[in-house]
Design a protein around this motif. Structure first.
Motif, mmCIF file in Angstrom:
data_model
loop_
_atom_site.group_PDB
_atom_site.id
_atom_site.type_symbol
_atom_site.label_atom_id
_atom_site.label_comp_id
_atom_site.label_asym_id
_atom_site.label_seq_id
_atom_site.Cartn_x
_atom_site.Cartn_y
_atom_site.Cartn_z
ATOM 1 N N SER A 1 -15.189 -0.978 -5.762
ATOM 2 C CA SER A 1 -16.213 -1.570 -4.888
ATOM 3 C C SER A 1 -15.689 -2.759 -4.092
ATOM 4 N N VAL A 2 -14.576 -2.551 -3.435
ATOM 5 C CA VAL A 2 -13.928 -3.673 -2.736
ATOM 6 C C VAL A 2 -14.717 -4.096 -1.496
ATOM 7 N N GLU B 1 -14.669 1.207 -1.509
ATOM 8 C CA GLU B 1 -13.754 2.119 -2.200
ATOM 9 C C GLU B 1 -12.973 1.379 -3.291
ATOM 10 N N THR B 2 -12.083 2.115 -3.942
ATOM 11 C CA THR B 2 -11.293 1.540 -5.042
ATOM 12 C C THR B 2 -9.860 1.291 -4.602
ATOM 13 N N LEU B 3 -9.425 0.069 -4.821
ATOM 14 C CA LEU B 3 -8.043 -0.334 -4.551
ATOM 15 C C LEU B 3 -7.191 0.072 -5.749
ATOM 16 N N SER B 4 -6.048 0.709 -5.467
ATOM 17 C CA SER B 4 -5.148 1.119 -6.548
ATOM 18 C C SER B 4 -3.727 0.679 -6.237
ATOM 19 N N GLY C 1 6.743 -9.867 -8.872
ATOM 20 C CA GLY C 1 7.076 -8.968 -7.790
ATOM 21 C C GLY C 1 7.005 -9.725 -6.468
ATOM 22 N N GLN C 2 7.385 -9.054 -5.406
ATOM 23 C CA GLN C 2 7.412 -9.722 -4.102
ATOM 24 C C GLN C 2 6.023 -9.807 -3.469
ATOM 25 N N GLY C 3 5.076 -9.071 -4.039
ATOM 26 C CA GLY C 3 3.712 -9.095 -3.532
ATOM 27 C C GLY C 3 3.468 -8.019 -2.487
ATOM 28 N N THR C 4 2.230 -7.557 -2.434
ATOM 29 C CA THR C 4 1.845 -6.572 -1.435
ATOM 30 C C THR C 4 0.482 -6.957 -0.868
ATOM 31 N N LEU C 5 0.379 -6.943 0.442
ATOM 32 C CA LEU C 5 -0.875 -7.297 1.102
ATOM 33 C C LEU C 5 -1.780 -6.081 1.172
ATOM 34 N N VAL C 6 -2.992 -6.234 0.689
ATOM 35 C CA VAL C 6 -3.985 -5.189 0.802
ATOM 36 C C VAL C 6 -5.124 -5.710 1.674
ATOM 37 N N THR C 7 -5.427 -4.967 2.703
ATOM 38 C CA THR C 7 -6.511 -5.316 3.623
ATOM 39 C C THR C 7 -7.679 -4.379 3.398
#
Lengths: 108, 121
Positions: free
Chosen positions: B86-87, B16-19, B112-118
């Motif tokens: 296409s993650v 899928e697509t990460l947004s 920014g403080q960062g965001t974790l994407v799994t």
């Protein structure tokens, strides 16, 4: 792509000691477009040095940067407890901008 | 004081697509002539520049990700965004937005403080 190699991977020192971190570039970094960042666990990187030797705003003068071409150094004059962290070098001379793999400064 | 804040889903399915969106406060994206970037960092690993955008919409991408990355800007909302298509599990990282300093494509002075994407099914 310019590959940055940092050495050592880990530096074990005591508070009050001097830390010397190295960053080697696979090709010359023009205009000294080399920065250093500090990163603590769970935090974003914090800019320390830009243009190889210019301290960023509010950075203590125990932090200093030097070097040119392919060989750069970050020196921490006397380590304070809050200085134990990860340090990254970053070249912004050519695209893609790249970072070193980091040096961890840990308490001995 | 300039602040950047990442937002978006923390979990994305493979293929899928990460947004993600970065909201800028304390300064205007379209009045400042700064460049804005996305950077990522796998947990416990080093940093990777993903791409950069100017408020006019001009973009610069890392060749290693270029085929899957789109960065866009919405000046009316003072935001810029990242889409990564296409993650795979290899895209599981912390994503940071940041500002290039000095009205050019230079070092990063605000993050920014960062965001974790799994990425996981």
């Amino acid at each position: 792509e310019i590959v940055l190699t940092q050495s050592p991977g880990t530096l074990s020192l005591s508070p009050g000691e001097r830390a010397t971190l190295s960053c080697w570039a696979s090709q010359s970094v023009s205009n000294n477009y080399l920065a250093w960042y500090q990163q603590k666990p769970g935090q974003a990187p914090r800019l320390l040095i830009y243009g190889a030797s210019n301290r960023a705003t509010d950075i203590p003068d125990r932090f200093s940067g030097s070097g040119s071409g392919t060989d750069f150094t970050l020196t921490i004059g006397r380590l304070e407890p809050e200085d134990f962290a990860l340090y990254y070098c970053h070249q912004y001379d050519t695209s893609p901008q790249t970072f070193g793999q980091g040096t961890k400064v840990e308490i001995k | 004081q300039l602040q950047l804040h990442e937002s978006g889903p923390g979990l994305v399915k493979p293929s899928e697509t990460l947004s993600l969106t970065c909201t800028v406060s304390g300064g205007s994206i379209n009045r400042s002539n700064y460049y804005w970037a996305w950077i990522r960092q796998p947990p416990g690993k080093g940093l990777e520049w993903i791409g950069t955008i100017f408020y006019t919409g001009t973009t610069y991408y890392n060749p290693s990700l270029k085929s899957r990355v789109t960065i866009s800007v919405d000046t009316s909302k003072n935001q810029f965004s990242l889409k990564l298509s296409s993650v795979t599990a290899a895209d599981t990282t912390i994503y940071y937005c940041a500002r290039h300093a000095g009205h050019g494509w230079y070092y990063f002075d605000y993050w920014g403080q960062g965001t974790l994407v799994t990425v996981s099914s």
